[in-house]
Design an enzyme around this catalytic site. Structure first.
Site, short mmCIF file in Angstrom:
data_model
loop_
_atom_site.label_atom_id
_atom_site.label_comp_id
_atom_site.label_asym_id
_atom_site.label_seq_id
_atom_site.Cartn_x
_atom_site.Cartn_y
_atom_site.Cartn_z
N ASP A 21 0.87 -1.18 0.00
CA ASP A 21 0.00 0.00 0.00
C ASP A 21 0.91 1.23 0.00
OD1 ASP A 21 -1.60 2.14 0.55
OD2 ASP A 21 -2.63 1.22 2.25
N ILE A 22 0.89 1.98 -1.09
CA ILE A 22 1.89 3.06 -1.17
C ILE A 22 1.58 4.23 -0.24
CG2 ILE A 22 2.64 2.49 -3.54
CD1 ILE A 22 1.35 5.24 -4.33
N ALA A 45 -2.59 4.67 -8.89
CA ALA A 45 -3.40 5.89 -8.79
C ALA A 45 -4.79 5.53 -8.33
CB ALA A 45 -3.49 6.58 -10.15
N THR A 86 -1.00 12.71 -15.47
CA THR A 86 -2.20 12.81 -16.31
C THR A 86 -2.39 14.16 -16.99
OG1 THR A 86 -4.63 12.75 -16.17
CG2 THR A 86 -3.48 13.43 -14.20
N ASP A 87 -3.13 14.12 -18.10
CA ASP A 87 -3.53 15.35 -18.79
C ASP A 87 -4.52 16.17 -17.96
OD1 ASP A 87 -5.29 13.15 -19.12
OD2 ASP A 87 -6.22 14.04 -20.89
N TYR A 110 -9.13 15.00 -8.48
CA TYR A 110 -8.19 14.02 -9.06
C TYR A 110 -7.00 14.74 -9.70
CZ TYR A 110 -6.35 10.83 -12.65
OH TYR A 110 -5.52 10.09 -13.46
N LYS A 114 -3.13 14.60 -8.47
CA LYS A 114 -2.07 14.11 -9.36
C LYS A 114 -0.98 15.17 -9.54
CE LYS A 114 -1.77 10.83 -11.52
NZ LYS A 114 -1.12 9.53 -11.22
N TRP A 135 -5.94 9.38 -21.62
CA TRP A 135 -6.94 8.43 -22.13
C TRP A 135 -6.34 7.06 -22.48
CZ3 TRP A 135 -10.77 11.27 -25.96
CH2 TRP A 135 -11.35 12.37 -25.32
N1 LIG Z 1 -6.77 5.61 -17.30
C1 LIG Z 1 -6.51 6.71 -17.98
O1 LIG Z 1 -7.19 7.04 -18.95
C2 LIG Z 1 -5.36 7.59 -17.58
C3 LIG Z 1 -5.16 8.79 -18.25
C4 LIG Z 1 -4.07 9.59 -17.90
C5 LIG Z 1 -3.21 9.19 -16.91
N2 LIG Z 1 -3.44 8.03 -16.24
C6 LIG Z 1 -2.51 7.64 -15.19
O2 LIG Z 1 -1.98 6.37 -15.52
C7 LIG Z 1 -1.70 5.63 -14.32
C8 LIG Z 1 -2.42 4.30 -14.38
O3 LIG Z 1 -3.82 4.58 -14.46
P1 LIG Z 1 -4.87 3.41 -14.67
O4 LIG Z 1 -6.06 4.02 -15.27
O5 LIG Z 1 -4.19 2.24 -15.30
O6 LIG Z 1 -5.23 3.07 -13.18
P2 LIG Z 1 -5.92 1.77 -12.61
O7 LIG Z 1 -6.29 0.82 -13.68
O8 LIG Z 1 -6.98 2.24 -11.67
O9 LIG Z 1 -4.72 1.12 -11.79
C9 LIG Z 1 -4.26 1.72 -10.65
C10 LIG Z 1 -3.60 0.66 -9.80
O10 LIG Z 1 -3.22 1.27 -8.56
C11 LIG Z 1 -3.51 0.33 -7.52
N3 LIG Z 1 -3.67 1.04 -6.27
C12 LIG Z 1 -4.65 1.87 -5.89
N4 LIG Z 1 -4.42 2.35 -4.66
C13 LIG Z 1 -3.25 1.79 -4.23
C14 LIG Z 1 -2.45 1.90 -3.05
N5 LIG Z 1 -2.84 2.67 -2.03
N6 LIG Z 1 -1.30 1.21 -3.00
C15 LIG Z 1 -0.91 0.42 -4.01
N7 LIG Z 1 -1.60 0.27 -5.16
C16 LIG Z 1 -2.76 0.95 -5.26
C17 LIG Z 1 -4.79 -0.33 -7.98
O11 LIG Z 1 -4.97 -1.55 -7.31
P3 LIG Z 1 -6.48 -2.00 -6.91
O12 LIG Z 1 -7.29 -1.93 -8.16
O13 LIG Z 1 -6.27 -3.37 -6.39
O14 LIG Z 1 -6.92 -1.03 -5.88
C18 LIG Z 1 -4.51 -0.52 -9.47
O15 LIG Z 1 -3.77 -1.70 -9.68
C19 LIG Z 1 -2.16 6.53 -13.18
O16 LIG Z 1 -1.06 7.26 -12.73
C20 LIG Z 1 -3.15 7.47 -13.83
O17 LIG Z 1 -3.24 8.69 -13.13
C21 LIG Z 1 -4.50 7.20 -16.55
#
Ligand SMILES: NC(=O)c1ccc[n+]([C@@H]2O[C@H](COP(=O)([O-])OP(=O)(O)OC[C@H]3O[C@@H](n4cnc5c(N)ncnc54)[C@H](OP(=O)(O)O)[C@@H]3O)[C@@H](O)[C@H]2O)c1
Length: 270
Positions: A21-22, A45, A86-87, A110, A114, A135
């Site tokens: 847990d970060i 995240a 993120t954007d 959010y 970030k 995205w």
């Molecule tokens: N998705 C998008 O469209 C998008 C766009 C721009 C930037 N981003 C960035 O890209 C990155 C990945 O995003 P994503 O959409 O792939 O996210 P995601 O699918 O929600 O994955 C996030 C991961 O973080 C884990 N997590 C959550 N809380 C935690 C904690 N306290 N300690 C350790 N692990 C934890 C989650 O585990 P659990 O599910 O088990 O809680 C999950 O495996 C993030 O930095 C996000 O801000 C995403």
């Protein structure tokens, strides 16, 4: 990320949420001390933008304090850190592409959390790569790309937002670019996306056509029609001044990457 780096010969130690847990500073320090990695890649995240709006403490704990603890531990044990951002740090009012020179002004909790995470990493780490992206789509995660195919298979009603623009980014291509950046050891703030701004509506239409659901209708909607809690930025297409300076080729167009995505997600379901 894991698959891509392992394929290239890196020894990757994936740490799922159940393993670390970060938001727990001591556990983060212990993990970095135990594994002594050369590079820590933080993909963690709370990306539930609407939930962040009602649970600010949780949003900041995971998106800002967690990265701070990781970056602090990286400094102590001599690791580089890659922090994915993120954007949504931008307010979306710009016409055209956001660069690193544009001032971030998040609209949502959010985005604010970030951005605080970015600052924390830059403050604490000795060597960092902060990589903003937008995205994300890919096989395996819960993202717009996989959801749209899943909903189509279930015959659910589909809606696509027509008044929000950004760049869908294929996760394996992002992973490849992150690997390249690590190998170059060119630390700094990056904005890495696939090429070609679009709307969710157009992205969904193309995905369904490729996946053989050409006959399915998508209802065009405006963001405000969805009554979502968190405001979304209107336009967050980004380009990367650092990558351009380094001579890195732009990533391929999202619609080319979508062909690979649809093929892989179709194979996976067979
Ligand atoms: N998705 C998008 O469209 C998008 C766009 C721009 C930037 N981003 C960035 O890209 C990155 C990945 O995003 P994503 O959409 O792939 O996210 P995601 O699918 O929600 O994955 C996030 C991961 O973080 C884990 N997590 C959550 N809380 C935690 C904690 N306290 N300690 C350790 N692990 C934890 C989650 O585990 P659990 O599910 O088990 O809680 C999950 O495996 C993030 O930095 C996000 O801000 C995403």
């Amino acid at each position: 990320m894991n698959a891509r780096l392992t394929q290239s010969g890196w020894r990757v130690i994936p740490l799922p949420h159940s393993g670390l847990d970060i938001t727990n500073q001591d556990d983060v320090r212990d993990a970095v001390e135990l594994f002594r990695p050369d590079v820590v890649i933080n993909c963690v995240a709370t990306a539930d933008v609407d939930r962040c709006e009602i649970d600010r403490d949780w949003a900041f704990a995971v998106n800002a304090s967690g990265p701070r603890f990781l970056a602090r531990a990286c400094r102590e044990f001599g690791a580089d850190i890659v922090h994915v951002s993120t954007d949504y740090v931008f307010d979306g009012s710009k016409e055209g592409f956001y660069t690193q020179e544009d001032e971030p002004k998040p609209l949502s909790v959010y985005g604010a959390a970030k951005l605080a995470g970015e600052f924390a990493v830059r403050e604490e780490a000795e060597r960092f790569y902060v990589v903003r992206t937008s995205w994300l789509f890919g096989v395996g995660g819960k993202n717009f790309g996989s959801r749209i195919i899943e909903y189509a298979r279930r015959g659910a009603n589909l809606k696509g937002v027509i008044d929000q623009t950004s760049i869908p980014t294929y996760a394996p291509d992002l992973a490849g670019r992150i690997e390249q950046i690590i190998r170059l050891r060119a630390h700094g703030l990056y904005q890495v996306t696939s090429s070609g701004p679009t709307t969710w509506f157009d992205f969904a239409r193309r995905a369904l056509d490729l996946a053989g659901f050409g006959e399915l209708q998508i209802v065009p909607v405006k963001r405000e029609d969805l009554n979502q809690r968190a405001p979304r930025p209107h336009n967050t297409a980004m380009r990367c001044l650092v990558s351009e300076k380094l001579g890195l080729e732009p990533l391929r167009h999202w619609s080319d990457a979508l062909i690979d995505f649809v093929r892989d997600i179709t194979e996976k379901s067979m």
